[in-house]
Design an enzyme around this catalytic site. Structure first.
Site, PDB file in Angstrom:
ATOM      1  CG  HIS A 367      -1.965   0.907   1.036  1.00 35.22           C
ATOM      2  ND1 HIS A 367      -2.414   1.634   0.006  1.00 35.22           N
ATOM      3  CD2 HIS A 367      -2.878   1.152   2.144  1.00 35.22           C
ATOM      4  CE1 HIS A 367      -3.502   2.242   0.257  1.00 35.22           C
ATOM      5  NE2 HIS A 367      -3.839   2.120   1.352  1.00 35.22           N
ATOM      6  CE1 TYR A 498      -8.347   8.414   7.250  1.00 37.09           C
ATOM      7  CE2 TYR A 498      -8.868   6.205   6.574  1.00 37.09           C
ATOM      8  CZ  TYR A 498      -8.066   7.489   6.399  1.00 37.09           C
ATOM      9  OH  TYR A 498      -6.967   7.701   5.348  1.00 37.09           O
ATOM     10  CB  THR A 511      -6.259   9.571   0.903  1.00 43.70           C
ATOM     11  OG1 THR A 511      -5.436   9.231   1.951  1.00 43.70           O
ATOM     12  CG2 THR A 511      -6.229   8.291  -0.244  1.00 43.70           C
TER      13      THR A 511
END
Length: 811
Positions: A367, A498, A511
């Site tokens: 990621h 979140y 993001t």
């Protein structure tokens, strides 16, 4: 009257002689290209160089105003804090604004000058300095829908198809023919696609690095923990294997892996080491690289530099939840003291395509350098291409997803392939005593980690985006309120939630954090669970959704609070280390490390063609400075609360995916990946030792209850499933044919599905969660109301209220 046959023949034209007939070529030339090949007009015609063409036109990520950020910060914390905590945070924010905050804001602005993004390096560091195992903590997964083509219903054919489509995607990226992502016509940042293939997360003593071989031509295949490799591209990024060739290679790999008993293969499954603590894994890599006479260094280099990893699992998970667990962390199955689960058939430092024995497939990805939106594009295009290639096998004029197709490998001159090796090679590791021992310990810890996490899925078929939008709601906001409503129904409180918002409209954007809990959402869940009429509940829901949508839009503009405050925190933290600041200042970075230029070089062992994502790790604060004054904002309890996410969610997916998910971000929280489709919602929830199944059931009950409330408040509404063609029936000027025949209404003759579901809503089955959840509030409200009227009958009325609510048939 019809003419007679003789009259018709007399008036007809004489037949055309063969000499007068047009030739086949003339007949074909009389048609336009669009008429001759009607499907060919759908071919993508973009020219090379389009993928990154808009990069220079993208705006840089803005640094928000400090006052605005602090205002947002207090606003998102408000529903999570007591009145005393709110006052303390307000005082800390005021002090920060008038004191250290202004200085840190100025430092951040100075640091960002000349950088692609003010947050980029800090964001990389937050991932790369993470020492815990990446499995279940960082790597998300996608579960693809099954391949609809009949010939790909087994492991080898499905895997071959996916690999060929993935290579077509790689080719499009390398030739810069991949059309850029857009949002409402605006181009998005495409930088992440250049970091998707040929990359590996490489641990070092001072954190991890993302290393990349931009010229990688091979893939690595894992089968029963054993590793194989072969080349799949030439130097021109064209495919050197057809789908049939790929299937042959993969079958050879499967057959070879079968020759080694799984108990023996598990003892050499070195991919398990990628699940270790990063510092431990770094030390083990040193062991692999230290002996020049060993194969280990070259084997490790081959794995690190591969385009991606293909994992062929021998299992066939029977449930959606089991499939999700297999894609996220693999299965754990110990037989006679040996781990034989698929957790040994992974390599978590790279992009992985996972295919089960029955053809079920998914993706697990590292990621650090890529976000879900990027990998979703990859997964969607791969899935689409597999279907289009099947269509092309039926009709050669079927459209293609790519601007240009790779030359057919079966028709190429083998000499044109260059220096490639298309025959599978098995990597043979030298199992040193240290490696054997480390492998056993790593597998044991991994099995512990898997046992500590559980996964549950909900594939809600009652309704989806169409219904939500028809009711006037943003689908994402609607589903976010479901998470909060279900959680409050189980635990009686709201928790920090979140959701990421994509900021790829900016150069190298990643993001921003949407904090889904608001004053309005908190008011909604309390209203929903109290004894209020349906219109009041729906109105509270509408306000909560509107607030969430407004927040989402602000975060998409990079005007949220989380990333800005985190950057300020990193600036303060780095400023503590004066020695590190002086060292980096001498290199012209004003005291702060910055992203490495794309042209810098750092190779894998024995390889020089690899560039890193980050080779300048942030220094840790010096021990003697750790006691220095910390800004009140970062020592306030609100800072700890906002950074402890209990409900971590992400909306990512489309019809090509069945599920999407990740592990929980905290030990007492839930990780929720969800996909909102036209007529359904797919949810995968994970947690550590929490009632995940119960939480999923609560969400399903919530969805049904909200639908019942919406229907009860709608006087007259069209079914969201009704087509536009049906609306024509309402137009009075088109009634001239309506009296011809008896109208057949399917709704009148079929079982009323909505009615059946509505009946189920009332009882909600099993626990009766909505009646039981509102029990305490309903009793209290009933008592208070009746005591105002007849205080003398308090005891009797209490008894009646309790008896009424606890009747068995209410459950």
């Amino acid at each position: 009257m019809p003419k007679s046959l003789n009259e018709s023949l007399a008036n007809s034209q004489p037949p055309i002689s063969d000499s007068e007939r047009p030739s086949n070529k003339e007949a074909q030339d009389s048609f336009s290209p669009a008429q001759k090949e009607p499907l060919a007009i759908h071919r993508v015609t973009e020219k090379p160089g389009i993928t990154f063409a808009a990069q220079d036109k993208l705006a840089k990520l803005p640094i928000p105003e400090l006052e605005s950020t602090l205002k947002n910060y207090r606003e998102v914390l408000k529903p999570l804090q007591s009145k005393r905590e709110q006052d303390e945070t307000a005082a800390a924010a005021h002090e920060f604004l008038k004191g250290e905050g202004a200085e840190l804001q100025a430092r951040l602005g100075k640091y960002a000058t000349g950088k692609t993004s003010y947050i980029e390096q800090f964001w990389y560091d937050s991932y790369l300095n993470f020492d815990n195992p990446v499995v279940l903590n960082l790597n998300p997964f996608f579960l693809l829908e099954d391949d609809p083509t009949p010939a790909r219903d087994n492991q080898v054919t499905r895997a071959a198809s996916l690999v060929i489509s993935a290579l077509c995607f790689v080719r499009a990226v390398r030739k810069e023919e991949l059309p850029p992502d857009t949002l409402r016509g605006q181009p998005l940042d495409m930088y992440q696609y250049s970091r998707l293939f040929g990359t590996a997360r490489v641990p070092t003593e001072n954190g991890c690095q993302i290393a990349q071989d931009s010229g990688a031509k091979h893939i690595v295949v894992l089968c029963k923990g054993q590793m194989y490799w072969f080349d799949v591209l030439d130097d021109n990024a064209d495919l050197v294997m057809s789908e049939k060739d790929m299937a042959i290679n993969l079958q050879v790999v499967v057959d070879d892996a079968e020759d080694v008993p799984i108990h023996e293969a598990a003892k050499g499954a070195l991919g398990v080491l990628s699940t270790e603590n990063r510092k431990i894994w770094s030390g083990l890599r040193d062991v692999l690289n230290r002996d020049e006479d060993s194969n280990n260094a070259e084997c490790l280099n081959t794995v690190d530099s591969a385009l991606f990893v293909l994992c062929l699992d021998y299992v066939e998970p029977a449930t959606s939840a089991a499939l999700c667990g297999n894609m996220l962390c693999g299965t754990s199955e110990v037989v006679k003291g040996v781990q034989v689960g698929t957790c040994t058939n992974r390599l978590y430092d790279k992009l992985q395509i996972i295919v089960c024995k029955n053809g079920s497939a998914g993706i697990n990805f590292e990621h650090t350098g890529v976000d879900g939106h990027t990998v979703l594009r990859f997964a969607s295009d791969v899935y689409t291409d597999t279907i289009l290639r099947f269509a092309k096998s039926i009709n050669g004029q079927a459209p293609s997803l790519w601007a240009s197709d790779s030359p057919d490998p079966s028709k190429r001159d083998p000499a044109s392939f260059g220096d490639v090796s298309t025959t599978p090679h098995k990597l043979e590791w030298d199992m040193l005593p240290e490696l054997s021992t480390a492998l056993r310990f790593a597998e044991t810890r991994l099995a512990d980690l898997i046992q500590q996490n559980e996964f549950q899925t909900l594939e809600f078929k009652g309704y989806g985006k169409n219904f939500m939008t028809a009711m006037g709601f943003s689908p994402d906001a609607f589903v976010q309120m479901a998470f909060q409503g279900a959680y409050y129904g189980l635990y009686g409180r709201v928790e920090n939630t979140y959701e990421p918002a994509m900021t790829k409209a900016f150069l190298h954007g990643r993001t921003e954090a949407i904090r889904a809990v608001s004053v309005e959402s908190s008011d909604f869940v309390r209203t929903f669970w109290a004894d209020h009429p349906a219109p009041k509940k729906i109105e509270a829901l509408r306000k909560a959704c509107q607030t969430h949508t407004a927040r989402t839009k602000e975060c998409a503009k990079a005007l949220g609070q989380d990333r800005h405050l985190y950057a300020l925190y990193c600036v303060w933290q780095r400023a503590l280390d004066e020695e590190g600041a002086e060292a980096t200042s001498s290199n012209g970075t004003d005291g702060y490390s910055s992203p490495v230029d794309a042209g810098s070089e750092m190779g894998f062992p024995n390889r020089n063609s690899v560039s890193p994502e980050n080779d300048n790790m942030s220094p840790s604060p010096h021990p003697k400075q750790s006691a220095q004054h910390m800004p009140a904002l970062f020592s306030d309890s609100g800072w700890e609360k906002i950074n402890n996410t209990i409900i971590s969610t992400s909306n990512c997916g489309n019809p090509s995916l069945r599920q999407f998910g990740f592990g929980p971000s905290s030990g007492d929280g839930f990780g929720i990946g969800y996909i909102i489709k036209d007529d359904s919602v797919s949810i995968c929830a994970s947690s550590k030792h929490r009632q995940t199944k119960r939480f999923i059931d609560a969400m399903e009950a919530y969805f049904l209850e909200i639908r019942r409330l919406l229907r009860s408040t709608q006087q007259k509404s069209k079914s969201p499933k009704a087509s536009r063609a049906r609306e024509v029936e309402e137009r009075p000027e088109l009634n001239h044919r309506k009296n011809k025949g008896r109208v057949i209404k399917g709704e009148d003759n079929a079982v009323d599905e909505d009615k059946e579901e509505s009946d189920d809503d009332d009882g909600l089955g099993g626990y009766g969660i909505f009646d039981a959840g509102m029990l305490l509030q309903a009793i209290k409200a009933s008592q208070e109301e009746k005591e105002k009227d007849r205080p003398g009958e308090k005891a009797m009325q209490q008894r009646r209220a309790v008896g009424k609510k606890l009747r068995l048939n209410d459950y």
